[in-house]
Design an enzyme around this catalytic site. Structure first.
Site, short mmCIF file in Angstrom:
data_model
loop_
_atom_site.label_atom_id
_atom_site.label_comp_id
_atom_site.label_asym_id
_atom_site.label_seq_id
_atom_site.Cartn_x
_atom_site.Cartn_y
_atom_site.Cartn_z
CD GLU A 1 -6.75 2.62 6.76
OE1 GLU A 1 -6.14 1.66 7.24
OE2 GLU A 1 -6.33 3.28 5.78
CD GLU B 1 -2.45 1.48 2.65
OE1 GLU B 1 -3.34 2.34 2.72
OE2 GLU B 1 -2.10 0.78 3.61
#
Length: 281
Positions: free
Chosen positions: A259, A160
């Protein structure tokens, strides 16, 4: 167009409750069928398993251990000289992933070492990261987990990009383009790209084209508004109605991780999911 599926990131959501197992129950009560989390390693695995089995909630993503956070670590995948620690952390992540039937592990790259210049250490860090990702790919392919909607299969590793403009100025992997180049060097089908829309917007923008370009290698998606990192329908730069349609048009089948930092309580901020569902009836 198919409906998108959302999972609660219980590192960010339901933080009114101190324990991750309690947050699993809360996520299920709020209507989530899946959860994800960063680091669950201070929680008892058996308690997490009980919560998962009692609620029927799927665990879709966890991160590798960060290392020593107090010493400035945020992942070890690209850190020279710490390959053994990365492998130990991967073993711990696999223990939890297999125990929770979790099919995805975010293999955290880590930060540029303190006192080093990014440009000076970039080549060495990338070489270490590629080596560690190849090791992880082989290890993950040999570890199968049960899946509610699919046959047993190996675990997928994810990398990521985390933006270095606002969130973490020293994080090594900071753009989707850099991540894609690394994945090409790794050359393993079970290592994929984790698209956090929040980070991508801050570092590069151009979301429509980047989603189209990198969609074949995207293995997971996460969302938050920019710049506040709050609910998708809060004030900010991003038009999530458009982005959701874009993902639908690309036939994205995975979960989308929520998130973000709730502006108030987690439950009060979940109206955007109901609005999305109503629009898709």
């Amino acid at each position: 167009m198919g409906r998108l599926k959302f999972c609660a990131n219980i590192t960010w959501l339901f933080t009114e409750l101190p324990d991750f197992s309690q947050r699993i129950y809360a996520a299920a009560s709020a209507g989530f069928q899946a959860v994800e989390a960063a680091w669950l390693y201070e929680s008892d695995l058996q308690e997490l398993q009980k919560a998962k089995e009692a609620t029927g909630v799927e665990v879709v993503l966890i991160n590798t251990p960060p290392g020593n956070i107090k010493a400035g670590d945020l992942g070890l995948g690209a850190i020279p000289g710490r390959e053994a620690e990365f492998r130990q952390g991967l073993d711990l992540a696999l223990k939890y992933a297999k125990g929770l039937d979790c099919k995805r592990i975010h293999l955290m790259a880590g930060r540029v070492p303190e006192g080093s210049q990014r440009t000076t250490v970039a080549k060495e860090m990338e070489a270490v990261f590629v080596q560690n990702l190849k090791y992880a790919a082989d290890k993950l392919s040999k570890n199968v987990v049960k899946c509610q909607w699919c046959p047993q299969e190996g675990i997928t590793g994810l990398i990521e990009p985390i933006n270095s403009r606002i969130t973490d100025p020293t994080y090594f992997l900071d753009s989707p383009h850099h991540a894609a180049a690394i994945l090409e060097k790794v050359g393993k089908p079970n290592i994929k790209l984790q698209m956090d829309v929040f980070h991508w917007q801050i570092m590069d923008g151009n979301l429509t084209q980047n989603i189209q370009k990198y969609f074949p290698i995207i293995g997971h998606v996460q969302i938050a508004q920019v710049p506040g990192r709050n609910e998708p329908d809060s004030a900010g730069e991003l038009n999530y109605s458009y982005l959701f349609i874009t993902l639908e048009n690309h036939k994205y089948q995975g979960y989308i991780g929520c998130e973000y930092k709730p502006l108030d309580s987690t439950k009060k901020g979940l109206g955007w999911i109901k609005n999305y569902q109503i629009q898709n009836i």
